[in-house]
Design a protein around this motif. Sequence first.
Motif, PDB file in Angstrom:
ATOM      1  N   LEU A  75       0.823  -1.208   0.000  1.00 43.77           N
ATOM      2  CA  LEU A  75       0.000   0.000   0.000  1.00 43.77           C
ATOM      3  C   LEU A  75       0.861   1.264   0.000  1.00 43.77           C
ATOM      4  O   LEU A  75       0.496   2.272  -0.602  1.00 43.77           O
ATOM      5  CB  LEU A  75      -0.945  -0.005   1.205  1.00 43.77           C
ATOM      6  CG  LEU A  75      -2.039  -1.071   1.124  1.00 43.77           C
ATOM      7  CD1 LEU A  75      -2.811  -1.156   2.426  1.00 43.77           C
ATOM      8  CD2 LEU A  75      -2.994  -0.780  -0.030  1.00 43.77           C
ATOM      9  N   MET A  76       2.004   1.183   0.666  1.00 40.74           N
ATOM     10  CA  MET A  76       2.889   2.352   0.656  1.00 40.74           C
ATOM     11  C   MET A  76       3.401   2.622  -0.758  1.00 40.74           C
ATOM     12  O   MET A  76       3.584   3.771  -1.153  1.00 40.74           O
ATOM     13  CB  MET A  76       4.020   2.153   1.658  1.00 40.74           C
ATOM     14  CG  MET A  76       3.490   2.200   3.098  1.00 40.74           C
ATOM     15  SD  MET A  76       4.727   2.053   4.376  1.00 40.74           S
ATOM     16  CE  MET A  76       5.520   3.642   4.249  1.00 40.74           C
ATOM     17  N   GLU A  78       1.790   1.261  -3.822  1.00 35.70           N
ATOM     18  CA  GLU A  78       0.686   1.438  -4.772  1.00 35.70           C
ATOM     19  C   GLU A  78      -0.125   2.704  -4.510  1.00 35.70           C
ATOM     20  O   GLU A  78      -0.576   3.367  -5.431  1.00 35.70           O
ATOM     21  CB  GLU A  78      -0.263   0.234  -4.706  1.00 35.70           C
ATOM     22  CG  GLU A  78       0.301  -0.997  -5.358  1.00 35.70           C
ATOM     23  CD  GLU A  78      -0.659  -2.173  -5.310  1.00 35.70           C
ATOM     24  OE1 GLU A  78      -0.217  -3.286  -5.623  1.00 35.70           O
ATOM     25  OE2 GLU A  78      -1.832  -1.996  -4.938  1.00 35.70           O
ATOM     26  N   GLN A  79      -0.363   2.988  -3.252  1.00 35.06           N
ATOM     27  CA  GLN A  79      -1.196   4.157  -2.897  1.00 35.06           C
ATOM     28  C   GLN A  79      -0.326   5.361  -2.500  1.00 35.06           C
ATOM     29  O   GLN A  79      -0.863   6.369  -2.051  1.00 35.06           O
ATOM     30  CB  GLN A  79      -2.148   3.819  -1.738  1.00 35.06           C
ATOM     31  CG  GLN A  79      -3.053   2.635  -1.986  1.00 35.06           C
ATOM     32  CD  GLN A  79      -4.029   2.883  -3.123  1.00 35.06           C
ATOM     33  OE1 GLN A  79      -4.294   4.020  -3.502  1.00 35.06           O
ATOM     34  NE2 GLN A  79      -4.544   1.804  -3.694  1.00 35.06           N
ATOM     35  N   LYS A  80       0.951   5.181  -2.586  1.00 35.14           N
ATOM     36  CA  LYS A  80       1.890   6.213  -2.115  1.00 35.14           C
ATOM     37  C   LYS A  80       1.586   6.614  -0.673  1.00 35.14           C
ATOM     38  O   LYS A  80       1.681   7.787  -0.284  1.00 35.14           O
ATOM     39  CB  LYS A  80       1.881   7.441  -3.032  1.00 35.14           C
ATOM     40  CG  LYS A  80       2.284   7.094  -4.470  1.00 35.14           C
ATOM     41  CD  LYS A  80       2.643   8.345  -5.239  1.00 35.14           C
ATOM     42  CE  LYS A  80       3.183   8.092  -6.635  1.00 35.14           C
ATOM     43  NZ  LYS A  80       2.871   6.851  -7.296  1.00 35.14           N
ATOM     44  N   ALA A  81       1.186   5.607   0.118  1.00 36.34           N
ATOM     45  CA  ALA A  81       0.905   5.871   1.534  1.00 36.34           C
ATOM     46  C   ALA A  81       2.219   6.135   2.251  1.00 36.34           C
ATOM     47  O   ALA A  81       3.281   5.655   1.840  1.00 36.34           O
ATOM     48  CB  ALA A  81       0.197   4.669   2.150  1.00 36.34           C
ATOM     49  N   GLU A  82       2.103   6.924   3.316  1.00 40.32           N
ATOM     50  CA  GLU A  82       3.298   7.248   4.103  1.00 40.32           C
ATOM     51  C   GLU A  82       3.374   6.398   5.361  1.00 40.32           C
ATOM     52  O   GLU A  82       4.333   6.484   6.127  1.00 40.32           O
ATOM     53  CB  GLU A  82       3.270   8.740   4.455  1.00 40.32           C
ATOM     54  CG  GLU A  82       3.397   9.604   3.222  1.00 40.32           C
ATOM     55  CD  GLU A  82       2.859  11.014   3.393  1.00 40.32           C
ATOM     56  OE1 GLU A  82       3.175  11.853   2.561  1.00 40.32           O
ATOM     57  OE2 GLU A  82       2.113  11.269   4.355  1.00 40.32           O
ATOM     58  N   GLY A  83       2.331   5.631   5.555  1.00 36.28           N
ATOM     59  CA  GLY A  83       2.269   4.729   6.708  1.00 36.28           C
ATOM     60  C   GLY A  83       0.996   3.919   6.610  1.00 36.28           C
ATOM     61  O   GLY A  83       0.267   4.003   5.610  1.00 36.28           O
ATOM     62  N   ILE A 106      -4.783  -0.399   6.736  1.00 43.81           N
ATOM     63  CA  ILE A 106      -5.346   0.869   6.260  1.00 43.81           C
ATOM     64  C   ILE A 106      -4.216   1.846   5.923  1.00 43.81           C
ATOM     65  O   ILE A 106      -3.452   2.250   6.812  1.00 43.81           O
ATOM     66  CB  ILE A 106      -6.272   1.475   7.337  1.00 43.81           C
ATOM     67  CG1 ILE A 106      -7.389   0.473   7.687  1.00 43.81           C
ATOM     68  CG2 ILE A 106      -6.855   2.815   6.878  1.00 43.81           C
ATOM     69  CD1 ILE A 106      -8.095   0.774   8.999  1.00 43.81           C
ATOM     70  N   PRO A 107      -4.102   2.200   4.624  1.00 43.19           N
ATOM     71  CA  PRO A 107      -3.017   3.111   4.239  1.00 43.19           C
ATOM     72  C   PRO A 107      -3.257   4.512   4.795  1.00 43.19           C
ATOM     73  O   PRO A 107      -4.405   4.961   4.848  1.00 43.19           O
ATOM     74  CB  PRO A 107      -3.081   3.123   2.709  1.00 43.19           C
ATOM     75  CG  PRO A 107      -4.467   2.703   2.369  1.00 43.19           C
ATOM     76  CD  PRO A 107      -4.959   1.838   3.496  1.00 43.19           C
ATOM     77  N   ARG A 108      -2.216   5.187   5.172  1.00 43.53           N
ATOM     78  CA  ARG A 108      -2.333   6.520   5.769  1.00 43.53           C
ATOM     79  C   ARG A 108      -1.381   7.506   5.100  1.00 43.53           C
ATOM     80  O   ARG A 108      -0.298   7.130   4.638  1.00 43.53           O
ATOM     81  CB  ARG A 108      -1.992   6.447   7.270  1.00 43.53           C
ATOM     82  CG  ARG A 108      -2.901   5.543   8.079  1.00 43.53           C
ATOM     83  CD  ARG A 108      -4.347   6.003   8.043  1.00 43.53           C
ATOM     84  NE  ARG A 108      -4.517   7.374   8.450  1.00 43.53           N
ATOM     85  CZ  ARG A 108      -4.684   7.781   9.727  1.00 43.53           C
ATOM     86  NH1 ARG A 108      -4.733   6.891  10.691  1.00 43.53           N
ATOM     87  NH2 ARG A 108      -4.819   9.062  10.006  1.00 43.53           N
ATOM     88  N   LYS A 109      -1.823   8.763   5.072  1.00 48.43           N
ATOM     89  CA  LYS A 109      -0.975   9.858   4.604  1.00 48.43           C
ATOM     90  C   LYS A 109      -1.055  10.969   5.620  1.00 48.43           C
ATOM     91  O   LYS A 109      -2.094  11.145   6.266  1.00 48.43           O
ATOM     92  CB  LYS A 109      -1.470  10.378   3.243  1.00 48.43           C
ATOM     93  CG  LYS A 109      -1.135   9.452   2.102  1.00 48.43           C
ATOM     94  CD  LYS A 109      -1.607   9.998   0.763  1.00 48.43           C
ATOM     95  CE  LYS A 109      -1.410   8.893  -0.283  1.00 48.43           C
ATOM     96  NZ  LYS A 109      -2.088   9.128  -1.519  1.00 48.43           N
TER      97      LYS A 109
END
Length: 123
Positions: A75-76, A78-83, A106-109
């Motif tokens: 997810l970090m 593919e979704q460019k999540a930061e956490g 759950i991806p987080r930014k």
Amino acid sequence: MNKKEDCIFCKIALGEIPCDKVYEDDNFIVFNDIKPIAKGHCLVVPKKHYETLLDMPSTLGTEVIDLVKKQGLRLMKEQKAEGFNLVQNVFPAAGQIVMHVHFHVIPRKEGDGLRMFEKKDDK
Ligand code: AMP
Ligand code: ZN
């Protein structure tokens, strides 16, 4: 496979109802949450029916952690999540709705506005 009749995640694990599958191996299936709270929110689910984390054998612990780490890293990317958050609800009082153990990833930014736990002022 120990399946519980009328368990939606047992049916998904057995391919009896469709899901947006991300990954599958002998013991686990990963699919996207039908009501994601962030894009990419997925569920890591043992194929066997265990109601809660308390019923899941600890011998699956290493596997589940490895899988959560893999999904979080995916997810970090593919979704460019930061956490990401790992959420695991045990019993309805803690928010468990589907009584087949599952791990939310759950991806987080930064600044995404998601708040996990809130306490009502009057409680
Ligand atoms: P919990 O509150 O921890 O039991 O979370 C159950 C999660 O399962 C919720 O986030 C639901 O949106 C999700 N869910 C329920 N049914 C399905 C389904 N058929 N496919 C994918 N996710 C589902
Ligand atoms: Zn089940």
